[in-house]
Write an enzyme that holds these catalytic residues in place. Structure first.
Site, PDB file in Angstrom:
ATOM      1  CE  LYS A  59      -4.168  -1.890   2.153  1.00  9.74           C
ATOM      2  NZ  LYS A  59      -5.098  -1.823   3.311  1.00  9.74           N
ATOM      3  CB  SER A  80      -1.785   1.894   9.153  1.00 11.69           C
ATOM      4  OG  SER A  80      -1.880   0.994  10.240  1.00 11.69           O
ATOM      5  CG  ASP A  81      -3.699  -3.956   6.113  1.00  9.22           C
ATOM      6  OD1 ASP A  81      -4.652  -3.454   5.489  1.00  9.22           O
ATOM      7  OD2 ASP A  81      -3.625  -5.173   6.363  1.00  9.22           O
ATOM      8  CB  THR A  82      -5.786  -3.266  11.330  1.00  9.35           C
ATOM      9  OG1 THR A  82      -5.118  -2.058  11.710  1.00  9.35           O
ATOM     10  CG2 THR A  82      -6.183  -4.031  12.579  1.00  9.35           C
ATOM     11  CB  ALA A 117       1.875  -3.494   9.631  1.00 10.37           C
TER      12      ALA A 117
END
Length: 200
Positions: A59, A80-82, A117
């Site tokens: 991303k 960010s990614d969750t 992250a």
């Protein structure tokens, strides 16, 4: 030194969290021909931590390319990614109400992990961090799951729930970063922003 960052996320929760700690940002949203869902495809046997780090990096790559295409002023770019994980099983965003109910049924009565992250691109430098928290759900009846899914809140959320929403009445314990469970771990994000030269 930049006085703002680009936030490459459509999440209103991430915007809210940055505003909470006074970080100025401008949105760097997708072009019409970009497909963020394609970046979130899981690889076979991929560990949850590897998955969420890899997706965040992809991303961020896409966002920095977008920044160059648009000839925008230079500033750090944050992505960010969750994801939610039970053992090595990754729970992404449900496709529909049936999928949401299935996820919640599997998460009910157990403790799972929430992995967020964060990555920041600042010129040629990249800063990365991973936050891992644990969330314990009470056992939930089929009716309770059905009622929660009917609110629409689980859609678009990893693991089919929003910790800050109605599901909170079924959460018995949280260990780790509440903001990370929401989608942007503020402590880790602040450390990265400082490393990138921002005052926070």
């Amino acid at each position: 030194m930049s006085q703002f960052i680009y936030l490459a996320s459509q999440s209103p929760r991430r915007r809210q969290l940055l505003e909470q700690v006074g970080v100025r940002y401008e949105l760097l949203l997708l072009d019409a021909d970009e497909d963020t869902e394609a970046l979130e495809v899981m690889l076979k046997n991929e560990a949850p931590s590897a998955y969420v780090r890899r997706v965040t990096g992809l991303k961020l790559d896409a966002a920095t390319a977008r920044l160059k295409r648009r000839n925008l002023p230079s500033a750090p770019v944050l992505c960010s990614d969750t994801t939610v994980a039970l053992g090595r099983t990754i729970y992404g965003k449900p496709d529909n109400a049936v999928g949401a109910a299935k996820m919640l049924h599997e998460l009910a009565g157990v403790t799972h992990r929430v992995l967020s992250a964060v990555a920041i691109q600042c010129g040629r430098r990249r800063f990365e961090a991973l936050s891992v928290s644990r969330v314990s759900f009470d056992a939930m009846t089929a009716a309770q799951i059905r009622d929660y899914v009917a609110t629409g809140e689980p859609m678009g959320k990893a693991g089919a729930y929003a910790v800050q929403g109605r599901v909170a009445v079924h959460i018995s314990r949280i260990s780790g970063s509440y903001s990370g469970i929401m989608g942007l771990p503020l402590r880790e994000t602040a450390l990265l922003l400082r490393a990138a030269g921002l005052k926070i």
